[in-house]
Design a protein around this motif. Structure first.
Motif, PDB file in Angstrom:
ATOM      1  N   SER A   1       9.329  -0.489   4.514  1.00  0.00           N
ATOM      2  CA  SER A   1       9.245  -0.150   3.080  1.00  0.00           C
ATOM      3  C   SER A   1       8.293  -1.093   2.354  1.00  0.00           C
TER       4      SER A   1
ATOM      5  N   LYS B   1       4.662  -0.302   3.255  1.00  0.00           N
ATOM      6  CA  LYS B   1       4.220   0.903   2.550  1.00  0.00           C
ATOM      7  C   LYS B   1       3.842   0.578   1.108  1.00  0.00           C
ATOM      8  N   SER B   2       4.593  -0.347   0.486  1.00  0.00           N
ATOM      9  CA  SER B   2       4.337  -0.695  -0.920  1.00  0.00           C
ATOM     10  C   SER B   2       3.005  -1.407  -1.110  1.00  0.00           C
TER      11      SER B   2
ATOM     12  N   ASN C   1       0.359  -0.715   0.986  1.00  0.00           N
ATOM     13  CA  ASN C   1      -0.607   0.116   1.735  1.00  0.00           C
ATOM     14  C   ASN C   1      -0.956  -0.507   3.086  1.00  0.00           C
TER      15      ASN C   1
ATOM     16  N   SER D   1       0.330  -1.476   7.370  1.00  0.00           N
ATOM     17  CA  SER D   1       1.022  -0.940   8.550  1.00  0.00           C
ATOM     18  C   SER D   1       1.738  -2.072   9.252  1.00  0.00           C
TER      19      SER D   1
END
Length: 430
Positions: A240, A243-244, A246, A248
């Protein structure tokens, strides 16, 4: 994408800048009036997120903001010296006043002397005061009023239109220093060159590595399933988080997790690598966090290598600390701590130069940065001063030291458009 430039100053100074700013399509401005020339810090603290950089007038305002030390965006200033001083001096002489009959604030003493020598203007004694960033408007007023009341001076030269108006209300003739257009253009061009570099840096690869101690409690025995469950929980939280920003996520052995993202994302998250982000997602895994390292680089392998170096430094510090290693091998950490330090893993060449010249690694690194900004190794003192945000006389001392030790060479002079001393051009050999 335009640069959002916050401009702080008095109305008359901003009006003179507006005549030049229209030439720059890449810059949009937001004006913050400071008519009494004493609200810059308050304005910056209340509008930090609205601009990409700040521009103030004269070096004293810049020093006050630097001494405050809480601006989240870069600060630039338009220097009140050189051509600006020549212009106001012409107005003084036109009024048939001698230099001995005026009091002068803001402009450094050495700059006044060199300006008078360049113009061939005689003087017996200078009445000047140089602000180190701690003077108030009242200090300026008292300086000028005292000399005038004692009959020593007949007029004043000041950097502030507000001070000028107060002096004139007291019956003291006053002249206000205004920036020249050529000076404004030089600073705006410097801002553009810096932002072009920063935009490239924003897209640099960044690697963040987290090191977790899954056996945090000393006296607790965990089953394989317990440890696996902890690892799954941490993985979900870090997915999470990645993802916040951008990024991997890649897991490794021994409780290590790698996140690949960009410098711009992490720089924004950490406020320029000055704090640890207070994110709920991270707070939930902090119990098991041993340390965190961030690495920046021109390639993924370089960024990963620097991240591991940063992690090693963090592991040697207190539990849960974050460190960063940039592509120039400078190290900063622990992030967010009052004891946060920025230091350089210097190249052997810079270490050798530092030993011979007594110039610090930090100073030498800034000179290398100036060469990168201008795209050439031939510079004059003013160009070096602008990039390093120091006084020209300090830049001249640095260049003289490099020359005396064989790391710079005087290769010519640059004639100015206005009457004045030609600027020496140095070829830097570092």
């Amino acid at each position: 994408m335009q640069i959002k430039l916050g401009i702080i100053g008095e109305q008359h100074a901003i009006a003179s800048l507006n005549l030049v700013i229209q030439e720059y399509d890449e810059i949009s401005i937001k004006v913050f009036l400071d008519e009494q020339d004493n609200q810059a810090i308050k304005i910056i603290s209340e509008h930090q997120e609205e601009v990409n950089a700040w521009l103030v007038f004269d070096q004293t305002n810049y020093l006050k903001i630097e001494n405050w030390g809480q601006s989240q965006k870069p600060i630039y200033y338009i220097p009140y010296r050189g051509a600006s001083f020549y212009k106001v001096l012409c107005s003084v002489l036109y009024q048939k006043l001698s230099v001995d009959e005026v009091s002068i604030d803001t402009i450094p003493y050495d700059d006044i002397v060199s300006g008078l020598e360049d113009m061939g203007i005689p003087y017996t004694k200078l009445h000047s005061i140089e602000d180190d960033g701690h003077m108030t408007i009242e200090d300026y007023l008292n300086f000028h009023k005292q000399l005038y009341s004692q009959g020593i001076t007949k007029a004043a030269i000041t950097k502030s239109y507000y001070v000028k108006s107060l002096l004139e209300q007291s019956g003291i003739p006053a002249f206000c220093i205004l920036p020249m257009r050529v000076t404004v253009r030089n600073i705006l061009n410097l801002i553009l060159s810096h932002f072009h570099i920063w935009r490239v840096q924003e897209s640099q690869i960044a690697v963040q590595v987290f090191d977790f101690n899954l056996l945090a409690e000393k006296d607790t025995i965990y089953s394989v399933d317990d440890l696996y469950g902890k690892e799954i929980t941490i993985t979900q939280k870090l997915l999470s988080y990645a993802k916040s920003i951008n990024g991997s996520l890649k897991s490794a052995t021994g409780g290590n997790f790698y996140i690949f993202t960009t410098r711009g994302n992490l720089e924004k998250l950490t406020n320029g690598f000055k704090k640890v982000p207070n994110l709920p997602i991270l707070q939930e895994v902090n119990k098991h966090l041993r340390a965190c390292g961030i690495g920046l680089g021109k390639s993924a392998s370089e960024a990963e290598f620097n991240a591991v170096i940063a992690l090693k430094h963090a592991c040697n510090d207190a539990k849960g600390t974050w460190y960063v290693v940039k592509d120039d091998k400078s190290i900063s950490g622990p992030l967010g701590s009052a004891e946060q330090l920025d230091y350089q893993v210097a190249a052997p060449a810079l270490e050798e130069i530092s030993k011979k010249t007594a110039l610090s690694i930090n100073t030498l690194s800034k000179i290398c940065h100036a060469i990168k900004v201008y795209g050439r190794n031939e510079l004059n003192a003013q160009e070096l001063a602008n990039t390093m945000q120091i006084l020209p006389r300090s830049a001249r001392r640095i260049l003289t030291t490099l020359t005396e030790n064989g790391y710079a060479e005087e290769i010519g002079v640059e004639m100015l458009d206005i009457k004045g001393r030609p600027r020496k051009i140095y070829k830097i050999k570092m």
